[in-house]
Structures are given as C-alpha cells and as structure tokens.
Motif scaffolding. Sequence first.
Motif, PDB file in Angstrom:
ATOM      1  N   ASP A  29       0.837  -1.195   0.000  1.00  0.00           N
ATOM      2  CA  ASP A  29       0.000   0.000   0.000  1.00  0.00           C
ATOM      3  C   ASP A  29       0.875   1.248   0.000  1.00  0.00           C
ATOM      4  O   ASP A  29       2.100   1.168   0.100  1.00  0.00           O
ATOM      5  N   LEU A  30       0.237   2.406  -0.085  1.00  0.00           N
ATOM      6  CA  LEU A  30       0.963   3.670  -0.175  1.00  0.00           C
ATOM      7  C   LEU A  30       1.778   3.978   1.077  1.00  0.00           C
ATOM      8  O   LEU A  30       2.906   4.459   0.989  1.00  0.00           O
ATOM      9  N   LEU A  31       1.230   3.692   2.252  1.00  0.00           N
ATOM     10  CA  LEU A  31       1.967   3.946   3.488  1.00  0.00           C
ATOM     11  C   LEU A  31       3.225   3.085   3.529  1.00  0.00           C
ATOM     12  O   LEU A  31       4.313   3.571   3.848  1.00  0.00           O
ATOM     13  N   GLN A  32       3.093   1.811   3.189  1.00  0.00           N
ATOM     14  CA  GLN A  32       4.253   0.924   3.178  1.00  0.00           C
ATOM     15  C   GLN A  32       5.305   1.433   2.193  1.00  0.00           C
ATOM     16  O   GLN A  32       6.498   1.450   2.501  1.00  0.00           O
ATOM     17  N   THR A  33       4.880   1.881   1.038  1.00  0.00           N
ATOM     18  CA  THR A  33       5.811   2.406   0.038  1.00  0.00           C
ATOM     19  C   THR A  33       6.570   3.600   0.594  1.00  0.00           C
ATOM     20  O   THR A  33       7.802   3.680   0.489  1.00  0.00           O
ATOM     21  N   GLU A  34       5.859   4.524   1.196  1.00  0.00           N
ATOM     22  CA  GLU A  34       6.491   5.729   1.739  1.00  0.00           C
ATOM     23  C   GLU A  34       7.483   5.387   2.845  1.00  0.00           C
ATOM     24  O   GLU A  34       8.596   5.914   2.890  1.00  0.00           O
ATOM     25  N   VAL A  35       7.097   4.496   3.735  1.00  0.00           N
ATOM     26  CA  VAL A  35       7.964   4.133   4.849  1.00  0.00           C
ATOM     27  C   VAL A  35       9.199   3.381   4.353  1.00  0.00           C
ATOM     28  O   VAL A  35      10.306   3.597   4.841  1.00  0.00           O
ATOM     29  N   TRP A  36       9.040   2.534   3.338  1.00  0.00           N
ATOM     30  CA  TRP A  36      10.205   1.872   2.741  1.00  0.00           C
ATOM     31  C   TRP A  36      11.174   2.900   2.171  1.00  0.00           C
ATOM     32  O   TRP A  36      12.393   2.794   2.333  1.00  0.00           O
ATOM     33  N   GLY A  37      10.641   3.907   1.478  1.00  0.00           N
ATOM     34  CA  GLY A  37      11.493   4.953   0.917  1.00  0.00           C
ATOM     35  C   GLY A  37      12.250   5.708   1.994  1.00  0.00           C
ATOM     36  O   GLY A  37      13.443   6.013   1.843  1.00  0.00           O
ATOM     37  N   ILE A  38      11.579   6.006   3.095  1.00  0.00           N
ATOM     38  CA  ILE A  38      12.226   6.709   4.211  1.00  0.00           C
ATOM     39  C   ILE A  38      13.316   5.827   4.827  1.00  0.00           C
ATOM     40  O   ILE A  38      14.428   6.294   5.084  1.00  0.00           O
ATOM     41  N   LEU A  39      13.010   4.555   5.030  1.00  0.00           N
ATOM     42  CA  LEU A  39      14.005   3.637   5.592  1.00  0.00           C
ATOM     43  C   LEU A  39      15.227   3.532   4.681  1.00  0.00           C
ATOM     44  O   LEU A  39      16.372   3.630   5.149  1.00  0.00           O
ATOM     45  N   LEU A  40      15.006   3.367   3.410  1.00  0.00           N
ATOM     46  CA  LEU A  40      16.122   3.270   2.472  1.00  0.00           C
ATOM     47  C   LEU A  40      16.953   4.549   2.474  1.00  0.00           C
ATOM     48  O   LEU A  40      18.184   4.510   2.529  1.00  0.00           O
ATOM     49  N   GLY A  41      16.278   5.705   2.457  1.00  0.00           N
ATOM     50  CA  GLY A  41      16.988   6.980   2.493  1.00  0.00           C
ATOM     51  C   GLY A  41      17.811   7.153   3.764  1.00  0.00           C
ATOM     52  O   GLY A  41      18.959   7.597   3.712  1.00  0.00           O
ATOM     53  N   LEU A  42      17.240   6.784   4.903  1.00  0.00           N
ATOM     54  CA  LEU A  42      17.987   6.898   6.162  1.00  0.00           C
ATOM     55  C   LEU A  42      19.173   5.938   6.208  1.00  0.00           C
ATOM     56  O   LEU A  42      20.247   6.299   6.694  1.00  0.00           O
ATOM     57  N   ARG A  43      18.999   4.735   5.687  1.00  0.00           N
ATOM     58  CA  ARG A  43      20.130   3.793   5.641  1.00  0.00           C
ATOM     59  C   ARG A  43      21.260   4.353   4.780  1.00  0.00           C
ATOM     60  O   ARG A  43      22.433   4.274   5.153  1.00  0.00           O
ATOM     61  N   LEU A  44      20.910   4.901   3.631  1.00  0.00           N
ATOM     62  CA  LEU A  44      21.929   5.493   2.752  1.00  0.00           C
ATOM     63  C   LEU A  44      22.610   6.682   3.427  1.00  0.00           C
ATOM     64  O   LEU A  44      23.828   6.846   3.331  1.00  0.00           O
ATOM     65  N   ALA A  45      21.826   7.498   4.116  1.00  0.00           N
ATOM     66  CA  ALA A  45      22.396   8.655   4.816  1.00  0.00           C
ATOM     67  C   ALA A  45      23.368   8.197   5.896  1.00  0.00           C
ATOM     68  O   ALA A  45      24.462   8.753   6.046  1.00  0.00           O
ATOM     69  N   TRP A  46      22.991   7.173   6.658  1.00  0.00           N
ATOM     70  CA  TRP A  46      23.862   6.651   7.713  1.00  0.00           C
ATOM     71  C   TRP A  46      25.149   6.086   7.110  1.00  0.00           C
ATOM     72  O   TRP A  46      26.245   6.366   7.585  1.00  0.00           O
ATOM     73  N   GLU A  47      25.010   5.295   6.046  1.00  0.00           N
ATOM     74  CA  GLU A  47      26.179   4.687   5.399  1.00  0.00           C
ATOM     75  C   GLU A  47      27.131   5.736   4.818  1.00  0.00           C
ATOM     76  O   GLU A  47      28.327   5.490   4.698  1.00  0.00           O
ATOM     77  N   ASN A  48      26.585   6.887   4.472  1.00  0.00           N
ATOM     78  CA  ASN A  48      27.410   7.950   3.892  1.00  0.00           C
ATOM     79  C   ASN A  48      27.883   8.960   4.924  1.00  0.00           C
ATOM     80  O   ASN A  48      28.443   9.992   4.574  1.00  0.00           O
ATOM     81  N   GLY A  49      27.654   8.684   6.188  1.00  0.00           N
ATOM     82  CA  GLY A  49      28.200   9.501   7.260  1.00  0.00           C
ATOM     83  C   GLY A  49      27.497  10.827   7.500  1.00  0.00           C
ATOM     84  O   GLY A  49      28.067  11.718   8.121  1.00  0.00           O
ATOM     85  N   PHE A  50      26.257  10.963   7.053  1.00  0.00           N
ATOM     86  CA  PHE A  50      25.532  12.198   7.329  1.00  0.00           C
ATOM     87  C   PHE A  50      25.283  12.304   8.830  1.00  0.00           C
ATOM     88  O   PHE A  50      24.934  11.321   9.473  1.00  0.00           O
ATOM     89  N   LYS A  52      23.383  15.042  10.243  1.00  0.00           N
ATOM     90  CA  LYS A  52      22.076  15.675  10.453  1.00  0.00           C
ATOM     91  C   LYS A  52      21.227  15.397   9.219  1.00  0.00           C
ATOM     92  O   LYS A  52      21.645  15.688   8.097  1.00  0.00           O
ATOM     93  N   VAL A  53      20.040  14.862   9.452  1.00  0.00           N
ATOM     94  CA  VAL A  53      19.154  14.519   8.338  1.00  0.00           C
ATOM     95  C   VAL A  53      17.744  15.003   8.657  1.00  0.00           C
ATOM     96  O   VAL A  53      17.219  14.733   9.736  1.00  0.00           O
ATOM     97  N   LEU A  54      17.162  15.703   7.716  1.00  0.00           N
ATOM     98  CA  LEU A  54      15.760  16.094   7.792  1.00  0.00           C
ATOM     99  C   LEU A  54      15.009  15.261   6.763  1.00  0.00           C
ATOM    100  O   LEU A  54      15.233  15.403   5.566  1.00  0.00           O
ATOM    101  N   VAL A  55      14.167  14.366   7.242  1.00  0.00           N
ATOM    102  CA  VAL A  55      13.325  13.551   6.372  1.00  0.00           C
ATOM    103  C   VAL A  55      12.078  14.368   6.064  1.00  0.00           C
ATOM    104  O   VAL A  55      11.411  14.851   6.982  1.00  0.00           O
ATOM    105  N   GLN A  56      11.785  14.525   4.795  1.00  0.00           N
ATOM    106  CA  GLN A  56      10.565  15.225   4.395  1.00  0.00           C
ATOM    107  C   GLN A  56       9.717  14.282   3.562  1.00  0.00           C
ATOM    108  O   GLN A  56      10.229  13.608   2.675  1.00  0.00           O
TER     109      GLN A  56
END
Length: 141
Positions: A29-50, A52-56
Amino acid sequence: MGIGSVGGLFCMNNGSWISGFNKTMEIADLLQTEVWGILLGLRLAWENGFEKVLVQSDNKEAIKRLNATKSDSDPCILVRTITKLRNRGWMTDAQWIPREVNKFADRLAKLDNLPNYDVIIFSQPPECLLSLLDFDLLHSL
C-alpha cells in the motif's frame, strides 16, 4: 502485492544536490511504500556519514507515526526499524511537506528502472529532471 518504486534525494540546506536514489520493490500500500522509501533513504544517509538529516515526506500518516512518542512499539515493523535507526548517534527529524514541494523526490521514485530491483544511486541529477530541480532551487530562495 504490486510493484512500485521509491526514491529520494539528499540536498544541502540551500537545496543544492548531493545525491539521489531509486528502487523498484514489491509493495502492499501507499503507506508501506512511503515508509520503505524513508528507511532506504535513512540507511543510505547513515552509510554515507551524514550527521544531520531532515526527512521530508508528503505522507502525513508516515510522518505522524515516525514522530509518535511510541514509534518504537508501532505495529509496523518498518516504523520500528526506522525508529531504531534514528536513535543512533546522529540527529534526524521528520517533517510533513505538501506534495507540490515534493515533486523532485516523487519523480525520482517514478523513474522507470523495471525490472531492476537494485538500489540505483544518482551522483548527478538525472537529465530528465534538471529543469524541475532548477525550478525547486529558484523557489526555495
């Protein structure tokens, strides 16, 4: 289940491009899609040493659940996983934004990379989205 895709981008405070990503996946569903995108983005941010991250996100329900005081006991395992990731040694915040402001991330998510299920990282904005990025930069000043 259907096939969908997620995408996002990393920008400096002034809106200038750092990188972006896209991934095709099976979704419910749409909520699952959005949350997957946020999780993937946060994992990439962590792996790249960010640090401070603002999730929008333009999904109010996703942001509401991520910002809930009991997000670590949310019925959705993805929300709980994001909460654990956000509790590491960095600063993250999650904020709802109107869909009109989220056009670039939305277009990144919709780039056609079927049937590739790998994460595609864009070190430069895809050429087909440059005019939209320029528009967003002009209107964020």
